[in-house]
Design a protein around this motif. Structure first.
Motif, mmCIF file in Angstrom:
data_model
loop_
_atom_site.group_PDB
_atom_site.id
_atom_site.type_symbol
_atom_site.label_atom_id
_atom_site.label_comp_id
_atom_site.label_asym_id
_atom_site.label_seq_id
_atom_site.Cartn_x
_atom_site.Cartn_y
_atom_site.Cartn_z
ATOM 1 N N VAL A 148 -9.646 7.533 0.326
ATOM 2 C CA VAL A 148 -8.189 7.669 0.278
ATOM 3 C C VAL A 148 -7.740 8.398 -0.986
ATOM 4 O O VAL A 148 -6.892 9.295 -0.941
ATOM 5 N N ARG A 149 -8.349 8.040 -2.118
ATOM 6 C CA ARG A 149 -7.955 8.598 -3.409
ATOM 7 C C ARG A 149 -8.028 10.124 -3.426
ATOM 8 O O ARG A 149 -7.190 10.791 -4.018
ATOM 9 N N ILE B 73 0.835 -1.203 0.000
ATOM 10 C CA ILE B 73 0.000 0.000 0.000
ATOM 11 C C ILE B 73 0.869 1.252 0.000
ATOM 12 O O ILE B 73 0.660 2.182 -0.774
ATOM 13 N N PHE B 74 1.904 1.231 0.859
ATOM 14 C CA PHE B 74 2.771 2.405 0.911
ATOM 15 C C PHE B 74 3.498 2.589 -0.422
ATOM 16 O O PHE B 74 3.580 3.693 -0.957
ATOM 17 N N GLY B 75 3.968 1.479 -0.960
ATOM 18 C CA GLY B 75 4.725 1.566 -2.203
ATOM 19 C C GLY B 75 3.891 2.137 -3.335
ATOM 20 O O GLY B 75 4.311 3.027 -4.052
ATOM 21 N N MET B 76 2.693 1.633 -3.476
ATOM 22 C CA MET B 76 1.860 2.001 -4.614
ATOM 23 C C MET B 76 1.225 3.386 -4.453
ATOM 24 O O MET B 76 1.148 4.154 -5.388
ATOM 25 N N LEU B 77 0.755 3.689 -3.237
ATOM 26 C CA LEU B 77 0.005 4.929 -3.051
ATOM 27 C C LEU B 77 0.765 5.996 -2.275
ATOM 28 O O LEU B 77 0.333 7.136 -2.214
ATOM 29 N N GLY B 78 1.850 5.587 -1.617
ATOM 30 C CA GLY B 78 2.540 6.525 -0.741
ATOM 31 C C GLY B 78 1.706 6.853 0.489
ATOM 32 O O GLY B 78 1.901 7.875 1.136
ATOM 33 N N VAL B 79 0.773 5.942 0.809
ATOM 34 C CA VAL B 79 -0.089 6.180 1.960
ATOM 35 C C VAL B 79 0.378 5.305 3.122
ATOM 36 O O VAL B 79 0.544 4.100 2.963
#
Lengths: 420, 290
Positions: free
Chosen positions: B84-85, B28-34
């Protein structure tokens, strides 16, 4: 009907006169017939949403309210005051929050007495405030013996249970029943350390031996106790004594069962258990485990009657803390009724040395010397599921431990009430 | 020696939970930076999902193990779409606050319904005994948890390493802008990846139900540790988070035996050391390098 108006009106008159003179709020004065602020305020400070909210929490408030209702119904027009309020605060098990809330309750909400207060450090903070404000505090759900030991004071009473009573009951009974060698696991904070010491002493006094002990971090964030459990069998104990409480106890017992320690000859004994814990684990996970209980709802008809009323209000069965809150509130109100005033010193004088028998306090007595409220307590055993006949019907009472044997004898008490 | 092995093995079992949770956080962090603070809450929801299915509908552990992660994965996808988006373009702090707020809401909703007291969940039938591992016996369920999580981790790795979808996700995880420049629609994959991460959290929650206390706060207690695991493994590094998960589990178990009282602290000491020595984590890539 009408003649009861006269004392009521005169009470009102006296109170407003005193208030007008600006002298009412000061120190306690001896005279009877006075209710401060024309009302009696009972405060409850406890954990409203966290780990201790099931065993006391909102339902303890409900129990105190039940006591107020029953008191009003019983005394009707003779009641010393009809104006009785219950106020609540959530201390989140933090001593500094408990301290502020207690101060606020005594000063701003005109609370005459505070009840409950789980978590020993928080309870000690409230006891300090009680002494400073010269208002009453009935501890029910905190376990530390310090409240009736070196931290005792004139305005603090300790109801229900404490670490000495648990260790003395369970430690002695289990050792004498043949489990001589103990392995103790405990959470590494005030309560756990206190329990470990009390149990070690009780075990050794009754001819047993502590062959090993292991602490766990508190709070245990990983929820894992297997390293403590895996080390136990090497010490060849007869029984594993856990001093954990609430959710930690649940985790530990689950893992005790998974590692099959019972099959390796290591029995289980629990230092402090509430009926809510048995409910969480399911009776089979604990079947046969012995522990000391301050009160059990299904012990006899008298207890059941109260438990039925409690269930009507809350939808669940009471823990001993709930019953203790009711009894403490009721006996506090009765003391005001008897003294004719809510002035702290007069109420304390009425309570000290009083012998009480109600559904919670069997052979109860409020010791004047240290304010420990002693009463019969019970050695209980968890039933297997096959013997459970209804919801929360989890305990079999093995023996009754008489009041004078259950608690720390006065000769061992460190309490010096005179200085309080 | 067999004692030491037994404790190490036990550490691996605990590490399984860290690994699965960290893996989900990492993708999740990798893909969205979240930084998904609600990860612990989904772990808790997974355990509660299993509990509710069993109590309300008599659904067994095995079915729950499949159904609960799928259902919560879908919830995760919706969450990404709806909330989130909208915040991704802003300071990362906004999504951090959003997910933290969601955590509090989930926790309190369950607390209103079930209270704070832990709920009972039995061990699945068939895994109640112990298994002889040669040197020592170990509870069958614990062994199952370890084997199962290793399989899931390997499965996730195969998915990511050997399939076209995986290649896109890996590329988008590690260099989102560059991947976009190659003409790949990264946006299409964001929701499924978010859902996948959440499903992994839910899966470890279901696995935890029979051996941990099922209570609304069970995830909040764990999540801080898992963040430490992710930082040690390298933020966004998929392999790193799994490896660090098992490593930390073992470190903690051995710490509990040999330096009790320091077991949890040792994780954070390691984190500090790693941050000083390799700021990108043990398996992370320095931004300036390549």
């Amino acid at each position: 009907m009408r003649r009861n108006l006269i004392p009521a009106i005169s009470t009102l008159a006296v109170v407003s006169l005193l208030a007008a003179c600006g002298g009412g709020a000061g120190g306690p004065s001896g005279g009877g017939g006075k209710i401060s602020d024309d009302k009696i305020v009972l405060g409850v400070i406890n954990d409203q949403t966290g780990i201790y909210s099931e065993l006391s929490g909102p339902n303890a408030v409900e129990a105190v309210k039940m006591a107020v209702e029953d008191f009003k119904a019983k005394h009707a027009d003779d009641a010393v005051s009809k104006n009785i309020e219950v106020v609540v605060a959530d201390h989140q098990n933090k001593p500094e929050v408990a301290n502020t809330k207690a101060q606020e309750m005594y000063d701003r909400q005109q609370a005459d007495a505070i009840f409950d207060v789980p978590t020993s450090s928080a309870a000690l903070a409230v006891a300090g405030q009680a002494l400073a404000k010269k208002k009453l505090y009935f501890n029910i759900t905190a376990a530390t013996t310090a409240l009736t030991g070196d931290k005792c004071n004139k305005y603090t009473f300790h109801y229900a249970y404490d670490t000495y009573m648990l260790a003395n009951g369970t430690g002695t009974a289990v050792t004498e029943a043949g489990s001589k060698n103990w392995y103790i696991v405990y959470p590494d904070y005030a309560f756990g350390q206190d329990m470990e010491k009390s149990f070690s002493k009780a075990i050794e006094t009754s001819g047993g031996k502590v062959v090993g002990k292991k602490s766990s971090e508190f709070p245990n964030t990983s929820g894992d106790f297997s390293s403590q459990l895996l080390q136990a069998p090497a010490a060849k104990p007869d029984v594993l004594g856990t001093m954990h409480a609430g959710g930690e106890l649940v985790n530990l017992v689950k893992q005790y069962n998974q590692f099959k320690l019972k099959d390796k000859g290591v029995g289980l004994s629990v230092g402090l258990m509430f009926i809510t814990d048995i409910h969480s684990l399911g009776p089979d996970a604990l079947a046969g485990t012995r522990f000391t209980d301050a009160w059990y709802w299904n012990f006899d008809q008298q207890n059941r009657d109260w438990a039925d009323k409690f269930k009507e209000k809350t939808g669940s069965r009471p823990s001993f803390a709930h019953a203790g809150n009711y009894s403490a509130a009721m006996n506090y109100l009765e003391a005001i009724q008897a003294a004719g005033t809510d002035a702290s010193d007069d109420v304390v004088k009425n309570l000290e040395g009083k012998e009480i028998n109600d559904f919670f306090l069997r052979n109860g007595k409020i010791r004047a010397e240290d304010h420990r409220v002693i009463h019969d307590v019970y050695l209980a055993e968890v039933k297997p599921k096959s013997d459970v006949k209804e919801d929360y019907d989890y305990e079999k009472i093995v023996t009754t431990i008489p009041a004078d044997k259950a608690f720390k004898p006065l000769s061992e008490s460190a309490c010096k009430m005179g200085q309080g | 020696m067999s004692d030491l092995l037994q404790h190490a093995f036990n550490g691996l079992v605990n590490g399984s939970f860290y690994a699965l949770l960290a893996l989900g956080l990492a993708v999740i962090f990798g893909m969205l930076g979240v930084v998904n603070f609600a990860h612990g809450a989904f772990f808790m929801l997974g355990a509660f999902g299993a509990f509710i299915l069993l109590n309300e509908a008599g659904v067994s552990f095995w079915i729950a193990l499949l159904v609960v992660p799928l259902a919560l994965g879908v919830v995760g996808m919706l969450l990404e779409r709806l909330l989130v988006r909208r915040l991704v373009a802003l300071d990362p702090l906004y999504n951090f606050l959003l997910t933290f707020g969601l955590t509090l809401i989930f926790q309190d909703l369950l607390r209103m319904k079930y209270g704070s007291q832990p709920q009972p969940y039995p061990q699945p039938a068939g895994l109640r005994g112990t298994v002889d591992l040669g040197l020592f016996d170990f509870p069958a369920y614990q062994v199952f948890v370890l084997v199962f999580s290793v399989l899931v981790s390997v499965g996730a790795w195969l998915l990511l390493a050997r399939t076209r979808v995986g290649m896109i996700i890996r590329a988008a995880t590690e260099r989102p802008e560059l991947t976009r420049a190659m003409g790949i629609d990264v946006g299409r994959w964001i929701s499924p990846v978010f859902g996948f991460g959440i499903a992994l959290a839910a899966l470890s929650g279901v696995l935890a139900a029979p051996m941990r206390a099922v209570s609304p706060l069970m995830g909040a207690d764990l999540i801080i540790l898992v963040f430490a695991v992710v930082v040690i493994g390298g933020l966004g590094s998929i392999f790193g988070s799994v490896a660090a998960g098992f490593l930390i589990g073992m470190l903690q178990a051995l710490g509990n035996v040999y330096v009790p009282g320091l077991a949890t602290t040792s994780v954070f000491i390691l984190m500090a050391v790693v941050l000083l020595w390799r700021p990108a984590g043990l398996f992370g890539r320095e931004e300036t390098a390549v």
